[in-house]
Design a protein around this motif. Structure first.
Motif, PDB file in Angstrom:
ATOM      1  N   ASP A 146       2.180  31.511 -25.112  1.00  0.00           N
ATOM      2  CA  ASP A 146       1.886  32.547 -26.099  1.00  0.00           C
ATOM      3  C   ASP A 146       0.973  33.621 -25.519  1.00  0.00           C
ATOM      4  O   ASP A 146       0.232  34.290 -26.242  1.00  0.00           O
ATOM      5  CB  ASP A 146       1.257  31.939 -27.354  1.00  0.00           C
ATOM      6  N   GLN A 147       1.019  33.761 -24.197  1.00  0.00           N
ATOM      7  CA  GLN A 147       0.205  34.768 -23.520  1.00  0.00           C
ATOM      8  C   GLN A 147       0.592  36.150 -24.005  1.00  0.00           C
ATOM      9  O   GLN A 147       1.765  36.527 -24.011  1.00  0.00           O
ATOM     10  CB  GLN A 147       0.414  34.674 -22.003  1.00  0.00           C
ATOM     11  N   LYS A 148      -0.408  36.930 -24.421  1.00  0.00           N
ATOM     12  CA  LYS A 148      -0.143  38.277 -24.897  1.00  0.00           C
ATOM     13  C   LYS A 148       0.031  39.240 -23.724  1.00  0.00           C
ATOM     14  O   LYS A 148      -0.397  38.961 -22.617  1.00  0.00           O
ATOM     15  CB  LYS A 148      -1.299  38.744 -25.791  1.00  0.00           C
ATOM     16  N   SER A 149       0.673  40.354 -24.015  1.00  0.00           N
ATOM     17  CA  SER A 149       0.823  41.375 -22.980  1.00  0.00           C
ATOM     18  C   SER A 149      -0.535  41.992 -22.671  1.00  0.00           C
ATOM     19  O   SER A 149      -1.417  42.083 -23.535  1.00  0.00           O
ATOM     20  CB  SER A 149       1.806  42.448 -23.444  1.00  0.00           C
ATOM     21  N   MET A 150      -0.697  42.431 -21.419  1.00  0.00           N
ATOM     22  CA  MET A 150      -1.977  42.958 -20.951  1.00  0.00           C
ATOM     23  C   MET A 150      -1.775  44.351 -20.391  1.00  0.00           C
ATOM     24  O   MET A 150      -0.878  44.574 -19.565  1.00  0.00           O
ATOM     25  CB  MET A 150      -2.569  42.030 -19.891  1.00  0.00           C
ATOM     26  N   PHE A 151      -2.599  45.269 -20.839  1.00  0.00           N
ATOM     27  CA  PHE A 151      -2.504  46.666 -20.438  1.00  0.00           C
ATOM     28  C   PHE A 151      -2.835  46.781 -18.947  1.00  0.00           C
ATOM     29  O   PHE A 151      -3.868  46.301 -18.476  1.00  0.00           O
ATOM     30  CB  PHE A 151      -3.462  47.506 -21.278  1.00  0.00           C
ATOM     31  N   VAL A 152      -1.945  47.433 -18.191  1.00  0.00           N
ATOM     32  CA  VAL A 152      -2.060  47.463 -16.739  1.00  0.00           C
ATOM     33  C   VAL A 152      -3.389  48.067 -16.259  1.00  0.00           C
ATOM     34  O   VAL A 152      -4.048  47.491 -15.377  1.00  0.00           O
ATOM     35  CB  VAL A 152      -0.861  48.205 -16.122  1.00  0.00           C
ATOM     36  N   PRO A 153      -3.860  49.203 -16.771  1.00  0.00           N
ATOM     37  CA  PRO A 153      -5.155  49.729 -16.291  1.00  0.00           C
ATOM     38  C   PRO A 153      -6.310  48.755 -16.506  1.00  0.00           C
ATOM     39  O   PRO A 153      -7.220  48.683 -15.667  1.00  0.00           O
ATOM     40  CB  PRO A 153      -5.340  51.007 -17.111  1.00  0.00           C
ATOM     41  N   ASP A 154      -6.281  47.981 -17.607  1.00  0.00           N
ATOM     42  CA  ASP A 154      -7.345  47.000 -17.835  1.00  0.00           C
ATOM     43  C   ASP A 154      -7.277  45.877 -16.802  1.00  0.00           C
ATOM     44  O   ASP A 154      -8.305  45.387 -16.328  1.00  0.00           O
ATOM     45  CB  ASP A 154      -7.227  46.415 -19.245  1.00  0.00           C
ATOM     46  N   VAL A 155      -6.056  45.448 -16.445  1.00  0.00           N
ATOM     47  CA  VAL A 155      -5.906  44.395 -15.439  1.00  0.00           C
ATOM     48  C   VAL A 155      -6.366  44.914 -14.080  1.00  0.00           C
ATOM     49  O   VAL A 155      -7.039  44.201 -13.317  1.00  0.00           O
ATOM     50  CB  VAL A 155      -4.434  43.928 -15.375  1.00  0.00           C
ATOM     51  N   GLU A 156      -6.023  46.148 -13.752  1.00  0.00           N
ATOM     52  CA  GLU A 156      -6.467  46.730 -12.482  1.00  0.00           C
ATOM     53  C   GLU A 156      -7.987  46.732 -12.376  1.00  0.00           C
ATOM     54  O   GLU A 156      -8.554  46.362 -11.334  1.00  0.00           O
ATOM     55  CB  GLU A 156      -5.938  48.164 -12.355  1.00  0.00           C
ATOM     56  N   ALA A 157      -8.664  47.126 -13.466  1.00  0.00           N
ATOM     57  CA  ALA A 157     -10.130  47.154 -13.466  1.00  0.00           C
ATOM     58  C   ALA A 157     -10.700  45.750 -13.331  1.00  0.00           C
ATOM     59  O   ALA A 157     -11.716  45.536 -12.642  1.00  0.00           O
ATOM     60  CB  ALA A 157     -10.630  47.824 -14.741  1.00  0.00           C
ATOM     61  N   ALA A 158     -10.047  44.752 -13.962  1.00  0.00           N
ATOM     62  CA  ALA A 158     -10.533  43.367 -13.878  1.00  0.00           C
ATOM     63  C   ALA A 158     -10.412  42.838 -12.452  1.00  0.00           C
ATOM     64  O   ALA A 158     -11.298  42.124 -11.974  1.00  0.00           O
ATOM     65  CB  ALA A 158      -9.744  42.491 -14.853  1.00  0.00           C
ATOM     66  N   VAL A 159      -9.331  43.188 -11.760  1.00  0.00           N
ATOM     67  CA  VAL A 159      -9.162  42.737 -10.377  1.00  0.00           C
ATOM     68  C   VAL A 159     -10.206  43.399  -9.477  1.00  0.00           C
ATOM     69  O   VAL A 159     -10.799  42.747  -8.600  1.00  0.00           O
ATOM     70  CB  VAL A 159      -7.736  43.044  -9.882  1.00  0.00           C
ATOM     71  N   GLU A 160     -10.459  44.673  -9.685  1.00  0.00           N
ATOM     72  CA  GLU A 160     -11.487  45.361  -8.897  1.00  0.00           C
ATOM     73  C   GLU A 160     -12.856  44.711  -9.099  1.00  0.00           C
ATOM     74  O   GLU A 160     -13.604  44.512  -8.135  1.00  0.00           O
ATOM     75  CB  GLU A 160     -11.532  46.835  -9.294  1.00  0.00           C
ATOM     76  N   ASP A 161     -13.181  44.379 -10.336  1.00  0.00           N
ATOM     77  CA  ASP A 161     -14.469  43.730 -10.610  1.00  0.00           C
ATOM     78  C   ASP A 161     -14.527  42.332  -9.999  1.00  0.00           C
ATOM     79  O   ASP A 161     -15.591  41.901  -9.527  1.00  0.00           O
ATOM     80  CB  ASP A 161     -14.693  43.652 -12.124  1.00  0.00           C
ATOM     81  N   TYR A 162     -13.389  41.640  -9.971  1.00  0.00           N
ATOM     82  CA  TYR A 162     -13.354  40.302  -9.370  1.00  0.00           C
ATOM     83  C   TYR A 162     -13.640  40.374  -7.873  1.00  0.00           C
ATOM     84  O   TYR A 162     -14.354  39.531  -7.319  1.00  0.00           O
ATOM     85  CB  TYR A 162     -11.994  39.663  -9.624  1.00  0.00           C
ATOM     86  N   TYR A 163     -13.105  41.360  -7.205  1.00  0.00           N
ATOM     87  CA  TYR A 163     -13.411  41.569  -5.786  1.00  0.00           C
ATOM     88  C   TYR A 163     -14.912  41.744  -5.578  1.00  0.00           C
ATOM     89  O   TYR A 163     -15.484  41.225  -4.612  1.00  0.00           O
ATOM     90  CB  TYR A 163     -12.662  42.799  -5.254  1.00  0.00           C
TER      91      TYR A 163
END
Length: 567
Positions: free
Chosen positions: A356-373
């Motif tokens: 039941d994973q919801k869709s995720m807005f691409v710019p938000d995912v990009e920012a999350a990956v940058e912060d994870y780095y």
């Protein structure tokens, strides 16, 4: 062998027949050469043999007071098979035309086995045609028929004996490391003269194609290419098949690339009738690299995965944190026509899972990956301690490898002796071919491993140590690197640092580093390195008062050398 004839197709007599009187004796001429090379030798349209046979047949026709009204020419057709196109047309021709003689240069031009000879002779006899040889005393008399049978049997013996001798020669050539037939792409068949003027045929790397073949094996071994994308890249780099007198150079087909990747010839082996031998040609690929390619090919066949072009630099790296499926890219369009990109779970989209994973807005995912780095890159003080521990452990492994080298050399020499005895037993008839091939494969794999271990000298250790130091430097500056590169390099960085990144939500993100970064980014390894650095500073030994010391945390079973050269 029986001949299956096509249904007769009556044709009108030729204009030549119309001009001849009914009392004129008519004949046909059958001409044949076995190979295309013979048919084109000397740059001539018919080579040398066909015109010579035609001239002899015409002389025989004049001796018989006959006129040759039709030539039937099989150029490049073996007499070991009876379904030759011009031979079949000739048999149909004599059924519908009044012909007295069928003239051949020799009986073996017609057939090289007794069964085919009898069948063809009967077909001509039923049509009222007499078979005549231009160079042999063959006719319908008892002595002529006897000679015909003898010559036909001799032709069959010659054909079978020649095949046996050729096979024997090819077997011996392969056993001594020679190459039978045309060398595969990346090599050239070369003919030279030795000091005594004798022709020596050998195989050499193609200066234009060999570098591309080497690159193809290296690239495919990384796992970043499928055979389809590898072919496309090779074509872009200029790889073509070697030209021949009949075919110009052209881009290789997909099957050519697939055969190339699985051909042991490139690691220095020649194969003949299921057996493998050490070739005398120059290998283009190291044995360990070739086996790595086979492992990647097997993995691709098992998983069915294809490496495709990415629409987004995160596509192919992101996975669903709930069901483990890949995250796929989709676009949603608003009423005003504005497009919004989203990552969605492929398992949920295809209804393969109950996710039941919801869709995720691409710019938000990009920012999350940058912060994870930013959050996981190694601090400077930890990097210093970790570098010291990695260097120390690596030096220990180097010392142990020197001791192991003597053991490997002894085992390698024993295996080479075992392989020699195995071949001798096979030649003596004590070992069947299937067992020989199985044992050769086992010995070859082990020898490839041992050779790789033995050749891992000081220079390679220094290079690997320097490579690991570079990886540590990357891990200590991951965020700055990631933020400074374009999208295509970000995709490479994601593939280099991580096997995958899982998302349960736009901010609930967890990375799974690949080697060697799975060691370098491990918090337990950081704590161990800092503690050992503190012990060293306080003058204590590494094992003194250190609870839970475990070198396996630092170096696992696979070692610390990276498995990919992407970085």
């Amino acid at each position: 062998m029986s001949i299956t004839l096509p249904p007769p197709t009556p044709s009108a007599p030729s204009s030549c027949l119309d001009r001849l009187g009914e009392t004129t004796t008519l004949a046909i001429s059958y001409l044949r050469v076995s190979t295309k090379e013979q048919a084109e030798r000397g740059g001539r349209e018919e080579g040398f043999s066909i015109p010579a046979q035609r001239e002899a047949n015409l002389r025989k026709a004049r001796d018989l007071n006959a006129i040759v009204v039709e030539d039937f020419i099989d150029a490049g057709e073996s007499a070991r098979k009876a379904d030759r196109p011009e031979l079949m047309r000739m048999i149909e021709y004599v059924k519908t035309h009044q012909v007295a003689y069928c003239i051949v240069h020799k009986v073996d031009r017609l057939a090289r086995n007794r069964a085919d000879d009898v069948t063809i002779h009967l077909a001509l006899k039923e049509a009222g045609v007499m078979l005549v040889s231009a160079t042999e005393n063959i006719d319908e008399t008892p002595s002529g028929m006897l000679l015909h049978g003898i010559m036909s049997t001799i032709a069959e013996f010659y054909s079978r004996n020649l095949a046996s001798e050729v096979s024997k020669g090819m077997s011996q050539k392969a056993a001594t490391g020679g190459t039978n037939g045309k060398a595969p792409i990346g090599y050239l068949n070369v003919a030279r003269r030795d000091d005594l003027g004798r022709e020596v045929r050998t195989v050499e790397p193609d200066p234009d194609r060999a570098p591309l073949v080497r690159w193809a094996f290296e690239a495919y071994a990384t796992g970043n290419y499928s055979s389809i994308t590898l072919r496309e890249e090779l074509i872009d780099r200029g790889l073509t098949t070697p030209p021949s007198p009949k075919r110009p150079a052209k881009p290789p087909t997909l099957s050519t690339i697939q055969k190339m990747l699985t051909n042991p010839y490139y690691k220095g082996n020649v194969s003949f009738r299921g057996a493998s031998y050490d070739g005398i040609h120059e290998p283009l690929v190291a044995p360990e690299g070739w086996y790595r390619v086979q492992a990647v090919a097997t993995a691709h066949q098992t998983s069915g995965e294809k490496t495709q072009a990415h629409d987004h630099y995160l596509k192919g790296t992101l996975y669903c944190g709930q069901c483990g499926s890949r995250l796929m890219l989709t676009n949603a369009k608003s009423r005003r026509g504005v497009i919004y990109p989203y990552f969605i779970c492929a398992g949920r989209h295809a209804r393969r899972t109950n996710c039941d994973q919801k869709s995720m807005f691409v710019p938000d995912v990009e920012a999350a990956v940058e912060d994870y780095y930013r959050r996981i890159q190694i601090p400077a003080h930890v990097l210093t301690a970790l570098r010291a521990q990695v260097t120390e452990k690596f030096d220990q492994l180097h010392a142990q490898a020197k001791q192991d080298r003597h053991v490997h050399v002894r085992e390698r020499d024993e295996l080479r002796g075992e392989r020699t005895k195995l071949l001798q037993a096979h030649y003596a008839g004590a070992v069947p071919l299937d067992l020989l091939k199985t044992e050769q494969d086992r010995i070859a794999r082990r020898l490839a491993f041992l050779d790789a271990q033995i050749e891992a000298g000081d220079n390679e250790y220094e290079q690997t140590k320097a490579h690991l130091d570079d990886c540590l430097a990357l891990a200590g500056d991951m965020h700055a690197i990631y933020m400074s590169v374009d999208d295509s390099l970000r995709r490479i960085a994601n593939q280099a640092f991580f096997e995958k990144i899982t998302l349960t939500g736009e901010e609930d993100l967890h990375g799974h580093p690949g080697p060697p970064f799975d060691v370098f980014l491990n918090p337990d390894i950081h704590a161990l390195a800092l503690r050992r650095e503190q012990d060293r500073a306080e003058g204590r030994t590494q094992t003194e008062d250190v609870e839970g010391l475990n070198n396996d945390l630092l170096v696992g079973p696979a070692g610390i050398e990276p498995t990919t050269s992407t970085v």
